[in-house]
Motif scaffolding. Sequence first.
Motif, PDB file in Angstrom:
ATOM      1  N   PRO A  12       0.808  -1.229   0.000  1.00  0.00           N
ATOM      2  CA  PRO A  12       0.000   0.000   0.000  1.00  0.00           C
ATOM      3  C   PRO A  12       0.839   1.276   0.000  1.00  0.00           C
ATOM      4  CG  PRO A  12      -0.808  -1.554   1.648  1.00  0.00           C
ATOM      5  CD  PRO A  12       0.499  -2.097   1.147  1.00  0.00           C
ATOM      6  N   ALA A  13       2.150   1.161   0.275  1.00  0.00           N
ATOM      7  CA  ALA A  13       3.021   2.343   0.262  1.00  0.00           C
ATOM      8  C   ALA A  13       3.415   2.743  -1.155  1.00  0.00           C
ATOM      9  CB  ALA A  13       4.281   2.077   1.095  1.00  0.00           C
ATOM     10  N   TRP A  14       3.222   1.860  -2.131  1.00  0.00           N
ATOM     11  CA  TRP A  14       3.659   2.166  -3.497  1.00  0.00           C
ATOM     12  C   TRP A  14       3.025   3.431  -4.084  1.00  0.00           C
ATOM     13  CZ3 TRP A  14       3.332  -3.634  -5.232  1.00  0.00           C
ATOM     14  CH2 TRP A  14       4.535  -4.280  -4.911  1.00  0.00           C
ATOM     15  N   PRO A  15       1.713   3.647  -3.968  1.00  0.00           N
ATOM     16  CA  PRO A  15       1.152   4.872  -4.552  1.00  0.00           C
ATOM     17  C   PRO A  15       1.733   6.151  -3.951  1.00  0.00           C
ATOM     18  CG  PRO A  15      -0.582   3.286  -4.121  1.00  0.00           C
ATOM     19  CD  PRO A  15       0.656   2.748  -3.467  1.00  0.00           C
ATOM     20  N   GLY A  16       1.964   6.157  -2.631  1.00  0.00           N
ATOM     21  CA  GLY A  16       2.554   7.335  -2.003  1.00  0.00           C
ATOM     22  C   GLY A  16       3.968   7.587  -2.489  1.00  0.00           C
ATOM     23  N   THR A  44       2.620  -1.915  -9.826  1.00  0.00           N
ATOM     24  CA  THR A  44       2.577  -1.261  -8.512  1.00  0.00           C
ATOM     25  C   THR A  44       1.445  -0.240  -8.420  1.00  0.00           C
ATOM     26  OG1 THR A  44       4.173   0.457  -9.140  1.00  0.00           O
ATOM     27  CG2 THR A  44       5.069  -1.569  -8.135  1.00  0.00           C
ATOM     28  N   SER A  45       0.815   0.068  -9.554  1.00  0.00           N
ATOM     29  CA  SER A  45      -0.287   1.034  -9.552  1.00  0.00           C
ATOM     30  C   SER A  45      -1.656   0.357  -9.458  1.00  0.00           C
ATOM     31  CB  SER A  45      -0.230   1.896 -10.822  1.00  0.00           C
ATOM     32  OG  SER A  45      -0.540   1.122 -11.974  1.00  0.00           O
ATOM     33  N   VAL A  46      -1.664  -0.974  -9.341  1.00  0.00           N
ATOM     34  CA  VAL A  46      -2.923  -1.720  -9.302  1.00  0.00           C
ATOM     35  C   VAL A  46      -3.067  -2.403  -7.947  1.00  0.00           C
ATOM     36  CG1 VAL A  46      -4.318  -3.530 -10.379  1.00  0.00           C
ATOM     37  CG2 VAL A  46      -2.793  -2.116 -11.798  1.00  0.00           C
ATOM     38  N   PRO A  47      -3.940  -1.892  -7.067  1.00  0.00           N
ATOM     39  CA  PRO A  47      -4.104  -2.509  -5.749  1.00  0.00           C
ATOM     40  C   PRO A  47      -4.388  -4.010  -5.847  1.00  0.00           C
ATOM     41  CG  PRO A  47      -5.237  -0.415  -5.820  1.00  0.00           C
ATOM     42  CD  PRO A  47      -4.788  -0.692  -7.232  1.00  0.00           C
ATOM     43  N   VAL A  55       8.737   0.924  -8.509  1.00  0.00           N
ATOM     44  CA  VAL A  55       7.574   1.718  -8.894  1.00  0.00           C
ATOM     45  C   VAL A  55       7.771   2.200 -10.328  1.00  0.00           C
ATOM     46  CG1 VAL A  55       6.309   3.837  -8.416  1.00  0.00           C
ATOM     47  CG2 VAL A  55       7.085   2.414  -6.527  1.00  0.00           C
ATOM     48  N   ASP A  56       6.818   1.861 -11.195  1.00  0.00           N
ATOM     49  CA  ASP A  56       6.890   2.288 -12.596  1.00  0.00           C
ATOM     50  C   ASP A  56       6.195   3.638 -12.761  1.00  0.00           C
ATOM     51  OD1 ASP A  56       8.219   0.554 -14.512  1.00  0.00           O
ATOM     52  OD2 ASP A  56       6.815  -0.984 -13.861  1.00  0.00           O
ATOM     53  N   LEU A  57       6.915   4.569 -13.383  1.00  0.00           N
ATOM     54  CA  LEU A  57       6.398   5.907 -13.630  1.00  0.00           C
ATOM     55  C   LEU A  57       6.501   6.213 -15.118  1.00  0.00           C
ATOM     56  CD1 LEU A  57       8.326   7.755 -10.768  1.00  0.00           C
ATOM     57  CD2 LEU A  57       6.037   6.736 -10.645  1.00  0.00           C
ATOM     58  N   GLN A  58       5.679   7.153 -15.556  1.00  0.00           N
ATOM     59  CA  GLN A  58       5.698   7.560 -16.954  1.00  0.00           C
ATOM     60  C   GLN A  58       5.501   9.060 -17.048  1.00  0.00           C
ATOM     61  OE1 GLN A  58       3.370   5.625 -20.433  1.00  0.00           O
ATOM     62  NE2 GLN A  58       1.918   7.061 -19.543  1.00  0.00           N
ATOM     63  N   VAL A  59       6.276   9.685 -17.922  1.00  0.00           N
ATOM     64  CA  VAL A  59       6.051  11.080 -18.287  1.00  0.00           C
ATOM     65  C   VAL A  59       5.831  11.107 -19.787  1.00  0.00           C
ATOM     66  CG1 VAL A  59       7.040  13.395 -18.443  1.00  0.00           C
ATOM     67  CG2 VAL A  59       7.455  12.013 -16.418  1.00  0.00           C
ATOM     68  N   ARG A  60       4.743  11.752 -20.205  1.00  0.00           N
ATOM     69  CA  ARG A  60       4.491  11.921 -21.639  1.00  0.00           C
ATOM     70  C   ARG A  60       4.849  13.355 -22.020  1.00  0.00           C
ATOM     71  NH1 ARG A  60      -1.424   9.299 -22.100  1.00  0.00           N
ATOM     72  NH2 ARG A  60      -1.504   9.681 -19.853  1.00  0.00           N
ATOM     73  N   VAL A  61       5.664  13.471 -23.072  1.00  0.00           N
ATOM     74  CA  VAL A  61       6.201  14.771 -23.474  1.00  0.00           C
ATOM     75  C   VAL A  61       5.830  15.081 -24.924  1.00  0.00           C
ATOM     76  CG1 VAL A  61       8.148  14.682 -21.848  1.00  0.00           C
ATOM     77  CG2 VAL A  61       8.424  13.729 -24.147  1.00  0.00           C
ATOM     78  N   ARG A  62       5.679  16.373 -25.209  1.00  0.00           N
ATOM     79  CA  ARG A  62       5.376  16.798 -26.583  1.00  0.00           C
ATOM     80  C   ARG A  62       6.501  16.415 -27.528  1.00  0.00           C
ATOM     81  NH1 ARG A  62       3.550  20.976 -23.722  1.00  0.00           N
ATOM     82  NH2 ARG A  62       5.463  22.178 -23.945  1.00  0.00           N
TER      83      ARG A  62
END
Length: 197
Positions: A12-16, A44-47, A55-62
């Motif tokens: 449960p700490a993953w989203p934070g 990690t974003s799916v309870p 933790v997988d993160l994504q940034v979408r850029v122009r």
Amino acid sequence: MPGPAVLHPYDPAWPGRAAELLAAVRRALEPLGVAESHDHIGSTSVPGLRAKAYVDLQVRVRELPRPEVLDRALAPAGFVPTTGSRPDSPGVHRDIPRGSEVVPEEVWRKRLFVHDLDGPGASILHVRLSASPWGRYTVWFRDWLRAHPEARDRYAAFKTATAAAHAGDADYDGYTLAKTAFFDEVQEEFEAWGRRA
């Protein structure tokens, strides 16, 4: 990337942790003025879903900034570029084309960064073009799994079996590539759901 895929129970700490890291990434990229969205993606974003403890993160850029510009911007947030564990590691410099959208080849280009892989802030950051279908698919797939517990559980079983089959690998590239079979099976379903949602 170190070692084979090792799956952990949902934390449960993953989203934070993801929110904190995304805030740091947002601040780091703000001067460049290219980021259009910041997402917590992946298992990690799916309870309730087992996942590697990154933790997988994504940034979408122009547009993708020049490598040296992007590297310098993200360094203060603790993110460093990675080349993957092999010269052909999937998803490092470009995503494998998939889905129903027909887009120019250059749209699949991306950059991959890691953060504190051996520590409590372990994270992987995908920097993708906003025009990339992958950027949408990751969010749709996440939300589809959240909305469909039976699909989440099916994916969890698939991941567990796949991780076991690749437990002796030197890295988790084989595990990552093997998961393509599950995405091939559900792509049309979650993509249609995502477009409706």
